[in-house]
Design an enzyme around this catalytic site. Structure first.
Site, PDB file in Angstrom:
ATOM      1  CB  SER A   1      -4.999   6.621   8.015  1.00  0.00           C
ATOM      2  OG  SER A   1      -5.879   6.999   6.977  1.00  0.00           O
ATOM      3  CG  LEU A   2      -4.189   7.879   2.843  1.00  0.00           C
ATOM      4  CD1 LEU A   2      -4.706   8.560   1.570  1.00  0.00           C
ATOM      5  CD2 LEU A   2      -3.748   6.467   2.534  1.00  0.00           C
TER       6      LEU A   2
ATOM      7  NE  ARG B   1     -13.388   9.142   9.662  1.00  0.00           N
ATOM      8  CZ  ARG B   1     -12.517   8.655   8.789  1.00  0.00           C
ATOM      9  NH1 ARG B   1     -11.804   7.594   9.105  1.00  0.00           N
ATOM     10  NH2 ARG B   1     -12.348   9.235   7.618  1.00  0.00           N
TER      11      ARG B   1
ATOM     12  N   GLY C   1      -8.735  11.887   1.711  1.00  0.00           N
ATOM     13  CA  GLY C   1      -7.521  12.597   1.359  1.00  0.00           C
ATOM     14  C   GLY C   1      -6.432  12.478   2.397  1.00  0.00           C
TER      15      GLY C   1
ATOM     16  CG  HIS D   1     -12.775   3.241   7.763  1.00  0.00           C
ATOM     17  ND1 HIS D   1     -12.845   2.956   6.410  1.00  0.00           N
ATOM     18  CD2 HIS D   1     -12.088   4.413   7.859  1.00  0.00           C
ATOM     19  CE1 HIS D   1     -12.225   3.913   5.718  1.00  0.00           C
ATOM     20  NE2 HIS D   1     -11.757   4.802   6.583  1.00  0.00           N
TER      21      HIS D   1
ATOM     22  N   GLY E   1       0.847  -1.183   0.000  1.00  0.00           N
ATOM     23  CA  GLY E   1       0.000   0.000   0.000  1.00  0.00           C
ATOM     24  C   GLY E   1       0.882   1.232   0.000  1.00  0.00           C
TER      25      GLY E   1
ATOM     26  CG  ASN F   1      -7.426  -1.355   3.850  1.00  0.00           C
ATOM     27  OD1 ASN F   1      -8.267  -1.965   3.191  1.00  0.00           O
ATOM     28  ND2 ASN F   1      -7.267  -1.551   5.140  1.00  0.00           N
TER      29      ASN F   1
ATOM     30  NE  ARG G   1      -7.982   6.484  10.519  1.00  0.00           N
ATOM     31  CZ  ARG G   1      -8.495   6.979   9.396  1.00  0.00           C
ATOM     32  NH1 ARG G   1      -7.923   8.022   8.801  1.00  0.00           N
ATOM     33  NH2 ARG G   1      -9.577   6.457   8.863  1.00  0.00           N
TER      34      ARG G   1
ATOM     35  CE  LYS H   1      -4.311 -10.661   2.128  1.00  0.00           C
ATOM     36  NZ  LYS H   1      -4.878 -11.370   3.281  1.00  0.00           N
TER      37      LYS H   1
ATOM     38  CD  GLU I   1     -11.833  14.052   5.241  1.00  0.00           C
ATOM     39  OE1 GLU I   1     -11.921  13.671   4.061  1.00  0.00           O
ATOM     40  OE2 GLU I   1     -11.113  13.487   6.091  1.00  0.00           O
TER      41      GLU I   1
ATOM     42  CG  HIS J   1     -16.102   5.828   7.528  1.00  0.00           C
ATOM     43  ND1 HIS J   1     -17.254   6.486   7.137  1.00  0.00           N
ATOM     44  CD2 HIS J   1     -15.071   6.579   7.084  1.00  0.00           C
ATOM     45  CE1 HIS J   1     -16.914   7.584   6.482  1.00  0.00           C
ATOM     46  NE2 HIS J   1     -15.602   7.674   6.443  1.00  0.00           N
TER      47      HIS J   1
ATOM     48  CB  ALA K   1      -7.735   6.252   1.028  1.00  0.00           C
ATOM     49  CD  GLN K   2     -15.079   6.924  -0.908  1.00  0.00           C
ATOM     50  OE1 GLN K   2     -15.721   7.757  -0.270  1.00  0.00           O
ATOM     51  NE2 GLN K   2     -15.654   5.862  -1.451  1.00  0.00           N
TER      52      GLN K   2
END
Length: 552
Positions: free
Chosen positions: A396-397, A295, A69, A356, A34, A62, A391, A55, A133, A249, A66-67
């Site tokens: 995360s990204l 969240r 950002g 999520h 990823g 994942n 989180r 794999k 967000e 989520h 991701a949508q």
């Protein structure tokens, strides 16, 4: 608090004959492809030989789904202190403030680095466009393709990694277990359909295997998110931490009988409203921030509103927003909804929470170092201290980029300082690691037929058990019941030696489910994503991490 001791039941999932399995030697082995694994691979000195094993296909992770950002401070009215404060507030007292500070300050550089690698982020007036967000006090989330940021970032990174001649990419290759010798990681045992098992001996190994969403019936994660990295690291002796914290989520498209699809946090950030089946906008009843609450709060609020109305979902309303905004910002979501006859411009979108993001994982320090020498880890498989108990959206990204870079850079430096492979590992061909005594085949032995067990049925049962009893809200009787059931399944599934990926994945999921339940039982309070109806308050005395280690 002393670590919880849990038995992994067996050290290796399969037995192996060292004289019959092929051996390959490399400088650095990266497991996972990823955003984190690829960023780690690109940070390794090009003079070193690297194997990157994933794999599935290279583009399946994942990260690619991701949508929303990547969070970073670019707006002049924003600053690092605001981003830090929002992250700490979301983390509910369990963030490592030093980690939060360094990651937040590094964010703009890591995002600009992606641009230099060819990633195209959405723009407004010639500058990187920003959205807001839940949990963020300012607009600081950069995005691409409207609502498909992960897809664009992974496209750019995959182009980079494929052009690196020193990196051998092994797709469709399942990592069964990490190899250890004399208390250090020495590589991994991997398998693919074409070549069977292979020992990959490495001077340094990096784990970037992602999350564990497939533990749950309702999840946004692809099928590959089966907690493999968490499980193999635990069996190898790594300390795991914060395993009670799975983030749900709030808004997952809910169409009975279909697969689940994420509806980005940005849909609420741009003004989307949540309504119940009677059309009532209910989030202001639960939190002053309404739809922009963190969240964990939104997920619990949705669940409680579903219980109040006795309805299977709530609804996301974008119909009041300018049509041009919806068309520009959410092309992917609009396309997905259209498959079910839903129009974002006119229809309310049925949603409910889903598993999520796995906040807990392998404990690492600020340089991505694990408790097992020669093993580094980064991304969702880890617990860095950035997220705490919940989180913050789009961190995360960012974490994957920052810690992927650190893992690659540090593993590279360590490998460069070593001599040839055999000498560096203190291993000679006649003195290779062996399976520990007592770690033998299960009761069915080598004649075990994989088809004897209905693996899909077992997985579905585990998913349902985790969703009902270890989900958004928990209590002691449910957790004890879940543990009893999971241990029952593990008693007859765990000892078997499988020869297929589904079997290994199920064994990994059962182990990680036990770890999650153990941690959830130990945290007798509600904090962040861990909500207990029998302990509804947050206890300041429990503002500490829960660690788990394998019984020896």
């Amino acid at each position: 608090m002393s670590p919880l001791i849990v038995s992994p039941k067996r050290r290796y999932l399969v037995n192996f004959n060292l004289k019959r399995v092929p051996h390959l030697f490399t400088d650095v082995l990266v497991i996972g492809a990823g955003i984190t694994g690829i960023r780690a691979g690109l940070a390794i000195d090009p003079r070193l030989n690297v194997v990157l094993a994933t794999k599935d296909r290279l583009k399946e992770s994942n990260s690619a789904y991701a949508q929303g950002g990547i969070a970073g401070v670019f707006d002049p009215v924003d600053d690092f202190a605001n981003h830090v404060a929002d992250t700490l507030a979301a983390g509910k007292g369990l963030c490592n403030q030093d980690i939060v500070e360094t990651v937040v300050r590094e964010a703009p550089a890591r995002i600009r680095e992606l641009v230099s690698m060819g990633a195209h982020f959405d723009q407004a007036d010639g500058e990187i466009a920003l959205t807001q967000e839940g949990g963020h006090s300012h607009r600081r989330v950069v995005h691409a393709l409207g609502d498909a940021t992960g897809k664009e970032v992974m496209r750019a990174l995959i182009e980079q990694i494929r052009s690196a001649p020193q990196i051998d990419i092994w797709e469709n290759t399942f990592t069964i277990d990490l190899l250890t010798h004399e208390g250090e990681c020495r590589g991994a045992l991997v398998w693919n359909a074409s070549h069977g098992k292979t020992f990959v001996w490495a001077k340094q190994t990096i784990l970037a295997t992602g999350g564990a969403g497939r533990l749950y019936r309702e999840t946004t994660n692809p099928e590959i998110a089966t907690a493999d990295g968490h499980a193999m690291a635990f069996r190898a002796g790594c300390e795991l931490r914060d395993m009670e914290f799975m983030q749900f989520h709030p808004t997952v498209l809910y169409i009975a009988g279909s697969s689940r699809h994420l509806i980005s946090e940005a849909a609420r950030g741009e003004g989307g409203l949540l309504r119940d089946c009677f059309g009532h906008r209910f989030m202001p009843d639960y939190d002053p921030a309404a739809e922009l609450a963190p969240r964990d709060i939104v997920s619990r609020s949705i669940t409680r509103q579903m219980e109040k109305t006795r309805h299977h979902c709530v609804y996301l309303d974008l119909t009041h927003l300018p049509h041009s905004l919806v068309m520009e910002r959410f092309p992917h979501i609009r396309q997905v909804c259209a498959q079910f006859g839903l129009d974002l411009l006119r229809d309310l979108i049925p949603v409910r929470p889903g598993a999520h993001y796995m906040i807990g994982g392998i404990a690492v320090d600020d340089e991505a170092r694990t408790s097992l020498p020669r093993l580094w880890a980064a991304g969702e498989v880890t617990s860095t201290g950035l997220h705490g108990a919940n989180r913050l959206a789009s961190n995360s990204l960012l974490e994957g980029l920052v810690f992927g870079l650190r893992a690659g850079r540090n593993a590279s430096a360590a490998a460069c300082g070593e001599k040839d492979q055999f000498t560096a590992m203190a291993i000679t061909p006649d003195k290779l690691p062996s399976v520990p005594k007592g770690d033998t085949l299960g009761v069915l032995g080598s004649d075990f037929d994989d088809s004897t067990l209905k693996l899909d049925d077992l997985l579905n049962s585990l998913n349902s058990e985790m969703w009902r009893k270890v989900g958004i809200e928990r209590n002691a009787p449910d957790l004890e019941s879940a543990l009893h059931q999971i241990e029952f399944w593990d008693r007859y599934v765990g000892p078997h030696e499988f020869s297929i990926t589904k079997g290994w994945e199920l064994q990994n999921l059962l182990l990680v489910a036990r770890l999650m339940v153990a941690a959830a039982m130990a945290r007798k309070e509600s904090r962040g994503t861990h909500a207990r109806s029998d302990f509804p308050q947050t206890d300041p005395e429990q503002a500490r991490h829960i660690s788990l280690v394998a019984a020896k």
